[in-house]
Motif scaffolding. Structure first.
Motif, mmCIF file in Angstrom:
data_model
loop_
_atom_site.group_PDB
_atom_site.id
_atom_site.type_symbol
_atom_site.label_atom_id
_atom_site.label_comp_id
_atom_site.label_asym_id
_atom_site.label_seq_id
_atom_site.Cartn_x
_atom_site.Cartn_y
_atom_site.Cartn_z
ATOM 1 N N PHE A 12 1.423 -0.817 -5.278
ATOM 2 C CA PHE A 12 0.527 -0.474 -4.180
ATOM 3 C C PHE A 12 0.865 0.904 -3.602
ATOM 4 C CE2 PHE A 12 0.112 -5.297 -3.493
ATOM 5 C CZ PHE A 12 -0.946 -5.376 -4.375
ATOM 6 N N ARG A 13 2.134 1.220 -3.516
ATOM 7 C CA ARG A 13 2.544 2.530 -3.000
ATOM 8 C C ARG A 13 2.044 3.648 -3.920
ATOM 9 N NH1 ARG A 13 8.049 1.866 -1.954
ATOM 10 N NH2 ARG A 13 8.364 2.068 -4.169
ATOM 11 N N ASP A 16 -1.782 3.951 -3.579
ATOM 12 C CA ASP A 16 -2.100 4.614 -2.303
ATOM 13 C C ASP A 16 -1.844 6.113 -2.362
ATOM 14 O OD1 ASP A 16 -2.929 2.280 -1.097
ATOM 15 O OD2 ASP A 16 -1.039 1.942 -0.027
ATOM 16 N N ALA A 17 -0.812 6.523 -3.102
ATOM 17 C CA ALA A 17 -0.478 7.946 -3.217
ATOM 18 C C ALA A 17 -1.373 8.667 -4.225
ATOM 19 C CB ALA A 17 0.985 8.109 -3.622
ATOM 20 N N ALA A 22 -7.005 2.630 -9.264
ATOM 21 C CA ALA A 22 -7.203 1.420 -8.467
ATOM 22 C C ALA A 22 -7.108 0.146 -9.302
ATOM 23 C CB ALA A 22 -8.541 1.470 -7.756
ATOM 24 N N THR A 25 -4.144 -2.029 -8.679
ATOM 25 C CA THR A 25 -4.185 -2.931 -7.534
ATOM 26 C C THR A 25 -4.874 -4.235 -7.921
ATOM 27 O OG1 THR A 25 -4.236 -1.076 -5.992
ATOM 28 C CG2 THR A 25 -5.007 -3.183 -5.150
#
Length: 85
Positions: A12-13, A16-17, A22, A25
């Motif tokens: 997830f980190r 997000d970066a 996607a 995820t």
């Protein structure tokens, strides 16, 4: 031994970066669900190194299989056979 929560935090980190697409995820969400619902996957994930879980996630994303529980089950059963050999 893989720690699903630890792998999920890292995935997830990175998503997000913007370092991972996607789909990672979505794949991680499918694995979290499978960990709770599928005893074979749970057993495999607890015994497998984190790198094996990360490889699984990459395969799920590459093949677009994050929503396919049959594909995941087949992958895990094959991995269990390979580890038993």
């Amino acid at each position: 031994m893989a720690n699903i929560q630890h792998v999920a935090t890292r995935i997830f980190r990175h998503v997000d970066a913007g370092h991972l697409p996607a789909g990672y995820t979505l794949a991680m969400g499918a694995l979290i669900d499978a960990y709770d619902e599928d005893p074979d996957f749970h057993e495999w994930a607890d015994a497998a190194p984190g790198s094996a879980v990360e490889k699984l996630i990459a395969c799920m994303v590459r093949h677009g299989k994050w929503g396919d529980p049959v594909w995941l089950r087949d992958y895990v059963l094959e991995a269990l056979k390979e580890s038993a050999a």
